[in-house]
Design an enzyme around this catalytic site. Structure first.
Site, PDB file in Angstrom:
ATOM      1  N   SER A 185       3.607  25.871 -32.375  1.00 51.88           N
ATOM      2  CA  SER A 185       3.866  27.044 -31.543  1.00 51.88           C
ATOM      3  C   SER A 185       4.221  26.649 -30.126  1.00 51.88           C
ATOM      4  O   SER A 185       3.785  25.609 -29.629  1.00 51.88           O
ATOM      5  CB  SER A 185       2.598  27.913 -31.526  1.00 51.88           C
ATOM      6  OG  SER A 185       2.660  28.868 -30.497  1.00 51.88           O
ATOM      7  N   TYR A 189      -6.178  29.612 -29.428  1.00 52.44           N
ATOM      8  CA  TYR A 189      -5.107  29.507 -30.426  1.00 52.44           C
ATOM      9  C   TYR A 189      -4.163  28.364 -30.047  1.00 52.44           C
ATOM     10  O   TYR A 189      -3.873  27.489 -30.849  1.00 52.44           O
ATOM     11  CB  TYR A 189      -4.310  30.818 -30.526  1.00 52.44           C
ATOM     12  CG  TYR A 189      -2.996  30.622 -31.219  1.00 52.44           C
ATOM     13  CD1 TYR A 189      -1.804  30.558 -30.495  1.00 52.44           C
ATOM     14  CD2 TYR A 189      -2.938  30.439 -32.596  1.00 52.44           C
ATOM     15  CE1 TYR A 189      -0.596  30.332 -31.136  1.00 52.44           C
ATOM     16  CE2 TYR A 189      -1.737  30.214 -33.240  1.00 52.44           C
ATOM     17  CZ  TYR A 189      -0.571  30.156 -32.500  1.00 52.44           C
ATOM     18  OH  TYR A 189       0.615  29.923 -33.135  1.00 52.44           O
ATOM     19  N   LYS A 226      -3.366  24.455 -31.866  1.00 56.11           N
ATOM     20  CA  LYS A 226      -2.052  23.898 -32.209  1.00 56.11           C
ATOM     21  C   LYS A 226      -1.842  22.556 -31.513  1.00 56.11           C
ATOM     22  O   LYS A 226      -1.276  21.621 -32.084  1.00 56.11           O
ATOM     23  CB  LYS A 226      -0.937  24.884 -31.854  1.00 56.11           C
ATOM     24  CG  LYS A 226      -0.935  26.149 -32.697  1.00 56.11           C
ATOM     25  CD  LYS A 226      -0.707  25.857 -34.173  1.00 56.11           C
ATOM     26  CE  LYS A 226      -0.631  27.133 -34.991  1.00 56.11           C
ATOM     27  NZ  LYS A 226      -0.416  26.866 -36.447  1.00 56.11           N
TER      28      LYS A 226
HETATM   29  C1  WQD Z   1       4.056  39.227 -26.893  1.00 51.69           C
HETATM   30  C2  WQD Z   1       4.040  39.880 -25.527  1.00 51.69           C
HETATM   31  C3  WQD Z   1       1.828  40.394 -24.722  1.00 51.69           C
HETATM   32  C4  WQD Z   1       0.835  43.348 -27.746  1.00 51.69           C
HETATM   33  C5  WQD Z   1       3.022  35.077 -30.534  1.00 51.69           C
HETATM   34  C6  WQD Z   1       2.301  34.662 -31.776  1.00 51.69           C
HETATM   35  C7  WQD Z   1       1.919  33.214 -31.685  1.00 51.69           C
HETATM   36  C8  WQD Z   1       3.104  32.359 -31.297  1.00 51.69           C
HETATM   37  C9  WQD Z   1       3.757  32.871 -30.033  1.00 51.69           C
HETATM   38  C10 WQD Z   1       4.027  31.504 -33.363  1.00 51.69           C
HETATM   39  C11 WQD Z   1       2.911  39.335 -24.650  1.00 51.69           C
HETATM   40  C12 WQD Z   1       2.635  41.663 -24.957  1.00 51.69           C
HETATM   41  C13 WQD Z   1       1.500  42.379 -27.004  1.00 51.69           C
HETATM   42  C14 WQD Z   1       0.599  44.629 -27.181  1.00 51.69           C
HETATM   43  C15 WQD Z   1       1.682  43.910 -25.160  1.00 51.69           C
HETATM   44  N1  WQD Z   1       4.090  32.324 -32.322  1.00 51.69           N
HETATM   45  N2  WQD Z   1       1.914  42.669 -25.742  1.00 51.69           N
HETATM   46  N3  WQD Z   1       1.042  44.849 -25.900  1.00 51.69           N
HETATM   47  O1  WQD Z   1       0.936  36.407 -27.723  1.00 51.69           O
HETATM   48  O2  WQD Z   1       3.388  35.800 -27.314  1.00 51.69           O
HETATM   49  O3  WQD Z   1       2.155  35.058 -29.418  1.00 51.69           O
HETATM   50  O4  WQD Z   1       4.112  34.235 -30.280  1.00 51.69           O
HETATM   51  O5  WQD Z   1       3.287  30.665 -33.633  1.00 51.69           O
HETATM   52  O6  WQD Z   1       1.448  32.850 -32.956  1.00 51.69           O
HETATM   53  O7  WQD Z   1       1.147  35.449 -31.892  1.00 51.69           O
HETATM   54  O8  WQD Z   1       2.807  37.434 -29.093  1.00 51.69           O
HETATM   55  O9  WQD Z   1       3.374  39.709 -29.802  1.00 51.69           O
HETATM   56  O10 WQD Z   1       0.968  39.205 -29.163  1.00 51.69           O
HETATM   57  O11 WQD Z   1       2.723  39.288 -27.391  1.00 51.69           O
HETATM   58  O12 WQD Z   1       2.051  44.134 -24.004  1.00 51.69           O
HETATM   59  O13 WQD Z   1       0.000  45.565 -27.791  1.00 51.69           O
HETATM   60  O14 WQD Z   1       3.763  41.275 -25.695  1.00 51.69           O
HETATM   61  O15 WQD Z   1       1.082  40.490 -23.522  1.00 51.69           O
HETATM   62  O16 WQD Z   1       3.398  39.280 -23.330  1.00 51.69           O
HETATM   63  P1  WQD Z   1       2.296  36.172 -28.260  1.00 51.69           P
HETATM   64  P2  WQD Z   1       2.416  38.972 -28.932  1.00 51.69           P
END
Ligand code: WQD
Length: 343
Positions: free
Chosen positions: A128, A153, A157
């Site tokens: 990741s 998390y 990784k």
């Molecule tokens: C994206 C953005 C949140 C939910 C993911 C995978 C992880 C890795 C990287 C593969 C962030 C914002 C989210 C919500 C929000 N990929 N958000 N409201 O944390 O970047 O990680 O990609 O391995 O495994 O989980 O993804 O979709 O949770 O968040 O504002 O209800 O959306 O703050 O900026 P993240 P995410």
């Protein structure tokens, strides 16, 4: 190729899309999954797309005896794609030991079994962009030193990649490629499979559920970041583009084209979009309004991250194809359809 490939976490989001690509490339596939965050019905959807139903074992990789028994019966595996892990950044902050136990014990058990396995194995590892931590150099490229991860998390990784490298130094029976995904989103073009977790934490499925009024509003975690509109920036990439990269990486290993016994590549679109960009683009392509509310920041989030994709473009000859509009439209079509898929 009719090589037999083990896919751990193969009923999960990226796993299921990769299984489709493997079957369409004439690999034999055996899935191990404990169904803690995916559904067995995904097997039927994979069969509907490919006409082939992969062998499936409901099994927890944290159970060493179960993994040992599996490998004692399955002596003809030549490749492994290891997806099985928890992946929610925010959840890992709240439950760190759940993440350390699951994500590391599963890999430790896998490597322990491989140390006595009868034949050499090629492994593609689901890593990741979280391994880069909160980088102040953007885009992030693979030669950037890893900063401290901002979540348990991300740390799992980082540790897993280090474990793989250390294992490979002392065990000649394994070679591996780590693929560092940015933010996988969207659904298969048949709309038969998509993001279908038991518990939803990621932005896109929460956004599409809100658009379908299954949720009252979407929470935007913070608008006071040092970005153009104050919301976090991420590199969103279509899940099928990610899946296709796994086939390329696996073939590179099976055909002994890898230059190093351990290689690693970013998989991203190479562009950053903010949370508000995502909401606005989604509303534009679907004509659906998304009610949202700004909340405080989510612990564990980095403010901005997007990929340099040059290494994967040049060496793997892989490039992400889908545009943000196409990705979001496929996610919306999946949200509309998944309610009608039988259990
Ligand atoms: C994206 C953005 C949140 C939910 C993911 C995978 C992880 C890795 C990287 C593969 C962030 C914002 C989210 C919500 C929000 N990929 N958000 N409201 O944390 O970047 O990680 O990609 O391995 O495994 O989980 O993804 O979709 O949770 O968040 O504002 O209800 O959306 O703050 O900026 P993240 P995410």
């Amino acid at each position: 190729m009719n090589e037999k490939i083990l896919v751990t976490g193969g009923t999960g989001y990226i796993g299921s899309h990769t299984v489709v690509e493997l079957l369409e490339n004439n690999f034999q596939v055996v899935i191990i999954d404990n169904l803690i965050n995916s559904k067995e019905r995904t097997l039927s959807q994979i069969e509907k797309i490919t006409g082939k139903r992969p062998e499936f074992h409901k099994l927890d990789l944290c159970n060493l005896q179960a993994v040992t028994d599996f490998f004692s019966v399955n002596q003809d595996i030549t490749g492994i794609i290891h997806f099985a892990a928890f992946k929610a950044v925010g959840e890992s902050v709240s439950f760190p030991m759940k993440y350390y136990h699951n994500n590391l014990t599963s890999l430790i058990n896998l490597l322990f079994c491989l140390s006595t396995y009868s034949k050499p194995v090629k492994l593609v590892f689901s890593s990741s962009c979280a391994v880069y931590g909160d980088s102040d150099i953007l885009p992030v490229s693979e030669n950037l030193a890893m900063k401290s991860a901002t979540s348990p998390y991300g740390r799992t990784k980082q540790i897993a990649e280090q474990m793989l490298q250390d294992y490979i130094l002392t065990n000649t029976n394994l070679q591996a490629i780590a693929l560092r995904y940015f933010n996988p989103i969207g659904a298969h073009p048949t709309i038969e499979i998509g993001e279908d977790p038991i518990k939803t934490y990621n932005l896109i499925p929460l956004l599409t559920a809100t658009a379908l009024q299954k949720r009252n509003e979407l929470y935007v975690f913070g608008n006071d970041y040092d970005t153009a509109d104050g919301t976090c920036v991420r590199d969103y990439i279509h899940v099928v583009d990610i899946a296709k990269a796994h086939i390329i990486a696996l073939k590179r290993l099976l055909e002994n084209e890898n230059k190093n016994r351990y290689e690693y590549y970013n998989l991203g679109l190479g562009k950053g979009y903010s949370v508000l960009d995502i909401i606005n683009t989604f509303e534009k392509v679907t004509s659906k309004k998304v009610a949202y509310k700004i909340l405080e920041r989510r612990t564990g989030d980095v403010s901005a991250v997007w990929a340099s994709t040059k290494k994967a473009n040049d060496i793997l000859k892989w490039k992400a194809d889908m545009t943000l509009e196409e990705m979001l439209l496929s996610a919306w079509q999946w949200e509309l359809k998944k309610e009608h898929i039988c259990c």
